[in-house]
Structures are given as C-alpha cells and as structure tokens.
Design a protein around this motif. Sequence first.
Motif, PDB file in Angstrom:
ATOM      1  N   ILE A  14      20.626 -34.386  -8.450  1.00 28.49           N
ATOM      2  CA  ILE A  14      18.222 -34.174  -8.426  1.00 28.49           C
ATOM      3  C   ILE A  14      18.625 -32.521  -8.285  1.00 28.49           C
ATOM      4  O   ILE A  14      17.668 -31.820  -8.510  1.00 28.49           O
ATOM      5  N   LEU A  15      19.694 -32.028  -7.992  1.00 30.85           N
ATOM      6  CA  LEU A  15      19.478 -30.349  -7.519  1.00 30.85           C
ATOM      7  C   LEU A  15      19.364 -29.556  -8.839  1.00 30.85           C
ATOM      8  O   LEU A  15      18.243 -28.575  -9.450  1.00 30.85           O
ATOM      9  N   ALA A  16      20.430 -30.330  -9.921  1.00 35.06           N
ATOM     10  CA  ALA A  16      20.187 -30.172 -11.160  1.00 35.06           C
ATOM     11  C   ALA A  16      18.320 -30.198 -11.992  1.00 35.06           C
ATOM     12  O   ALA A  16      18.356 -29.314 -12.894  1.00 35.06           O
ATOM     13  N   GLY A  17      18.353 -31.398 -11.127  1.00 40.14           N
ATOM     14  CA  GLY A  17      16.424 -32.398 -11.761  1.00 40.14           C
ATOM     15  C   GLY A  17      15.561 -30.559 -11.404  1.00 40.14           C
ATOM     16  O   GLY A  17      14.672 -30.523 -12.266  1.00 40.14           O
ATOM     17  N   LEU A  18      15.852 -30.614 -10.301  1.00 42.51           N
ATOM     18  CA  LEU A  18      14.914 -29.835  -9.467  1.00 42.51           C
ATOM     19  C   LEU A  18      14.879 -28.379 -10.151  1.00 42.51           C
ATOM     20  O   LEU A  18      14.228 -27.563 -10.513  1.00 42.51           O
ATOM     21  N   MET A  19      16.230 -27.806 -10.240  1.00 37.11           N
ATOM     22  CA  MET A  19      16.787 -26.604 -10.944  1.00 37.11           C
ATOM     23  C   MET A  19      15.887 -26.378 -12.365  1.00 37.11           C
ATOM     24  O   MET A  19      15.322 -25.153 -12.627  1.00 37.11           O
ATOM     25  N   LEU A  20      15.748 -27.442 -13.194  1.00 41.78           N
ATOM     26  CA  LEU A  20      15.455 -28.089 -14.535  1.00 41.78           C
ATOM     27  C   LEU A  20      14.472 -27.092 -14.682  1.00 41.78           C
ATOM     28  O   LEU A  20      13.222 -26.415 -15.159  1.00 41.78           O
ATOM     29  N   ALA A  21      13.787 -28.076 -13.750  1.00 42.02           N
ATOM     30  CA  ALA A  21      12.086 -28.523 -13.762  1.00 42.02           C
ATOM     31  C   ALA A  21      11.199 -26.699 -13.263  1.00 42.02           C
ATOM     32  O   ALA A  21      10.343 -26.306 -14.170  1.00 42.02           O
ATOM     33  N   SER A  22      11.950 -26.385 -12.237  1.00 39.58           N
ATOM     34  CA  SER A  22      11.552 -24.907 -11.559  1.00 39.58           C
ATOM     35  C   SER A  22      12.000 -23.782 -12.879  1.00 39.58           C
ATOM     36  O   SER A  22      11.423 -23.550 -13.342  1.00 39.58           O
ATOM     37  N   VAL A  23      13.023 -24.071 -13.910  1.00 38.08           N
ATOM     38  CA  VAL A  23      12.531 -23.357 -14.516  1.00 38.08           C
ATOM     39  C   VAL A  23      11.886 -23.205 -16.217  1.00 38.08           C
ATOM     40  O   VAL A  23      11.364 -22.779 -16.990  1.00 38.08           O
ATOM     41  N   LEU A  24      11.524 -25.047 -16.208  1.00 37.68           N
ATOM     42  CA  LEU A  24      10.582 -24.884 -17.184  1.00 37.68           C
ATOM     43  C   LEU A  24       8.896 -24.699 -16.972  1.00 37.68           C
ATOM     44  O   LEU A  24       8.098 -24.354 -17.586  1.00 37.68           O
ATOM     45  N   VAL A  25       8.757 -24.588 -15.808  1.00 37.63           N
ATOM     46  CA  VAL A  25       7.484 -24.386 -14.816  1.00 37.63           C
ATOM     47  C   VAL A  25       7.662 -22.992 -15.331  1.00 37.63           C
ATOM     48  O   VAL A  25       6.517 -22.577 -15.394  1.00 37.63           O
ATOM     49  N   SER A  26       8.393 -22.340 -14.964  1.00 38.89           N
ATOM     50  CA  SER A  26       8.925 -20.496 -14.626  1.00 38.89           C
ATOM     51  C   SER A  26       8.299 -20.258 -15.717  1.00 38.89           C
ATOM     52  O   SER A  26       7.276 -19.420 -16.234  1.00 38.89           O
ATOM     53  N   GLY A  27       8.963 -20.942 -17.219  1.00 38.23           N
ATOM     54  CA  GLY A  27       8.840 -20.677 -18.538  1.00 38.23           C
ATOM     55  C   GLY A  27       7.330 -20.821 -18.701  1.00 38.23           C
ATOM     56  O   GLY A  27       7.049 -20.147 -19.570  1.00 38.23           O
ATOM     57  N   LEU A  28       6.755 -21.889 -18.761  1.00 38.92           N
ATOM     58  CA  LEU A  28       5.177 -21.861 -18.749  1.00 38.92           C
ATOM     59  C   LEU A  28       4.174 -20.688 -18.266  1.00 38.92           C
ATOM     60  O   LEU A  28       3.151 -20.255 -18.921  1.00 38.92           O
ATOM     61  N   ALA A  29       4.748 -21.369 -17.710  1.00 35.46           N
ATOM     62  CA  ALA A  29       3.627 -19.369 -16.262  1.00 35.46           C
ATOM     63  C   ALA A  29       3.868 -18.666 -16.907  1.00 35.46           C
ATOM     64  O   ALA A  29       2.459 -17.847 -17.489  1.00 35.46           O
ATOM     65  N   LEU A  30       5.284 -18.081 -17.518  1.00 36.55           N
ATOM     66  CA  LEU A  30       5.647 -17.183 -17.982  1.00 36.55           C
ATOM     67  C   LEU A  30       4.801 -16.733 -19.529  1.00 36.55           C
ATOM     68  O   LEU A  30       4.393 -15.735 -20.296  1.00 36.55           O
ATOM     69  N   MET A  31       4.797 -17.565 -20.019  1.00 40.01           N
ATOM     70  CA  MET A  31       4.102 -18.247 -21.097  1.00 40.01           C
ATOM     71  C   MET A  31       2.642 -17.637 -21.234  1.00 40.01           C
ATOM     72  O   MET A  31       1.782 -17.103 -22.499  1.00 40.01           O
ATOM     73  N   ALA A  32       1.912 -18.649 -20.409  1.00 38.22           N
ATOM     74  CA  ALA A  32       0.877 -18.518 -20.408  1.00 38.22           C
ATOM     75  C   ALA A  32       0.221 -16.430 -19.610  1.00 38.22           C
ATOM     76  O   ALA A  32      -0.829 -16.096 -19.932  1.00 38.22           O
ATOM     77  N   TYR A  33       0.611 -16.102 -18.853  1.00 33.94           N
ATOM     78  CA  TYR A  33       1.001 -14.699 -18.661  1.00 33.94           C
ATOM     79  C   TYR A  33       0.520 -13.890 -19.973  1.00 33.94           C
ATOM     80  O   TYR A  33      -0.042 -12.888 -19.958  1.00 33.94           O
ATOM     81  N   PHE A  34       1.255 -13.978 -20.596  1.00 28.79           N
ATOM     82  CA  PHE A  34       2.105 -13.053 -21.852  1.00 28.79           C
ATOM     83  C   PHE A  34       1.112 -13.272 -23.062  1.00 28.79           C
ATOM     84  O   PHE A  34       1.645 -12.512 -24.244  1.00 28.79           O
ATOM     85  N   ARG A  35      -0.014 -14.900 -22.991  1.00 25.19           N
ATOM     86  CA  ARG A  35      -0.842 -15.001 -24.231  1.00 25.19           C
ATOM     87  C   ARG A  35      -1.920 -13.755 -24.421  1.00 25.19           C
ATOM     88  O   ARG A  35      -2.284 -13.143 -23.329  1.00 25.19           O
ATOM     89  N   PRO A  36      -1.644 -13.274 -25.587  1.00 24.65           N
ATOM     90  CA  PRO A  36      -2.529 -12.118 -26.347  1.00 24.65           C
ATOM     91  C   PRO A  36      -3.757 -12.301 -25.001  1.00 24.65           C
ATOM     92  O   PRO A  36      -4.741 -14.110 -25.119  1.00 24.65           O
ATOM     93  N   GLU A  37      -4.735 -11.204 -24.797  1.00 30.61           N
ATOM     94  CA  GLU A  37      -6.285 -11.210 -24.702  1.00 30.61           C
ATOM     95  C   GLU A  37      -6.356 -10.741 -25.889  1.00 30.61           C
ATOM     96  O   GLU A  37      -5.846  -8.935 -25.459  1.00 30.61           O
ATOM     97  N   ARG A  38      -8.599 -10.673 -25.661  1.00 27.91           N
ATOM     98  CA  ARG A  38      -9.194  -9.782 -26.174  1.00 27.91           C
ATOM     99  C   ARG A  38      -8.687  -8.405 -25.490  1.00 27.91           C
ATOM    100  O   ARG A  38      -9.863  -8.384 -25.014  1.00 27.91           O
ATOM    101  N   TYR A  39      -8.991  -7.229 -25.678  1.00 27.59           N
ATOM    102  CA  TYR A  39      -9.001  -5.487 -25.604  1.00 27.59           C
ATOM    103  C   TYR A  39     -10.154  -5.010 -25.584  1.00 27.59           C
ATOM    104  O   TYR A  39     -11.234  -4.736 -24.917  1.00 27.59           O
ATOM    105  N   MET A  40     -10.555  -5.283 -27.459  1.00 30.56           N
ATOM    106  CA  MET A  40     -12.059  -4.725 -27.790  1.00 30.56           C
ATOM    107  C   MET A  40     -12.140  -4.931 -29.162  1.00 30.56           C
ATOM    108  O   MET A  40     -11.920  -5.445 -29.871  1.00 30.56           O
TER     109      MET A  40
END
Length: 115
Positions: A14-40
């Motif tokens: 259960i702890l290993a599953g929770l750790m894996l889930a938190s790593v996946l969610v963190s990775g998805l959040a970082l991918m969304a944050y670092f997505r290129p955005e229109r600057y000009m």
Amino acid sequence: MGSRNRFWHRVVLILAGLMLASVLVSGLALMAYFRPERYMEHASPDGRYSLVVYRTPILFSSPGQAGDAPGRVVLVDNRGEELNSMDVDMVQMATQPQWSQDRVTIRLLLDWKLE
C-alpha cells in the motif's frame, strides 16, 4: 507468524502504491507547468505570416524575468501552418522582426526565407 508477515507485506504494498501515485501526479503537474505558453506574436505587414514566440516557464525565477526564460520562435503562415522554427535561450532575444517581400530577419538571431 504467517498472518503477521502478510499484514506487513500488505502495508508495504500500500505504501509503495501511494508513493508511486504521488510521483505520477507530481510528474503530471510539472509537465502541465512547463508547457510552453505564447509570449508574443509579430505579424508581417501584409498579414500573410507571423512570428510566434513561445516561452517555457522556469521553476525558479524572480518577478519581471519572464523574458529570461527559454523558448521557441515559430514562423507560421496565415492558415497557422508552421513553416520554420528554432529554440532560443531567452525569449527576449526575439525582438521586432524586419519583414521584406521574401524574408524575415531578427538581427543576430534568424534570417528565414518566406515561401
């Protein structure tokens, strides 16, 4: 003793599953944050082309330093089709382009033939 081992085995799973889930969610959040955005965007005088500058957010930056971020310069036609592109170390390097009948240039950065 066997049931005690099974209990700890389940706890570890259960702890290993929770750790894996938190790593996946963190990775998805970082991918969304670092997505290129229109600057000009710089449109050509005749409206046939545009240079679009996208910036990639950086994790730690001071306020007012958006131009220091890396990014990409993309030449598109009036249908939105990509004709050329290049990465830049700092999006502030993509200053006002000079448009001619068959070329677009940004001093010390790019010189592209218009198709």
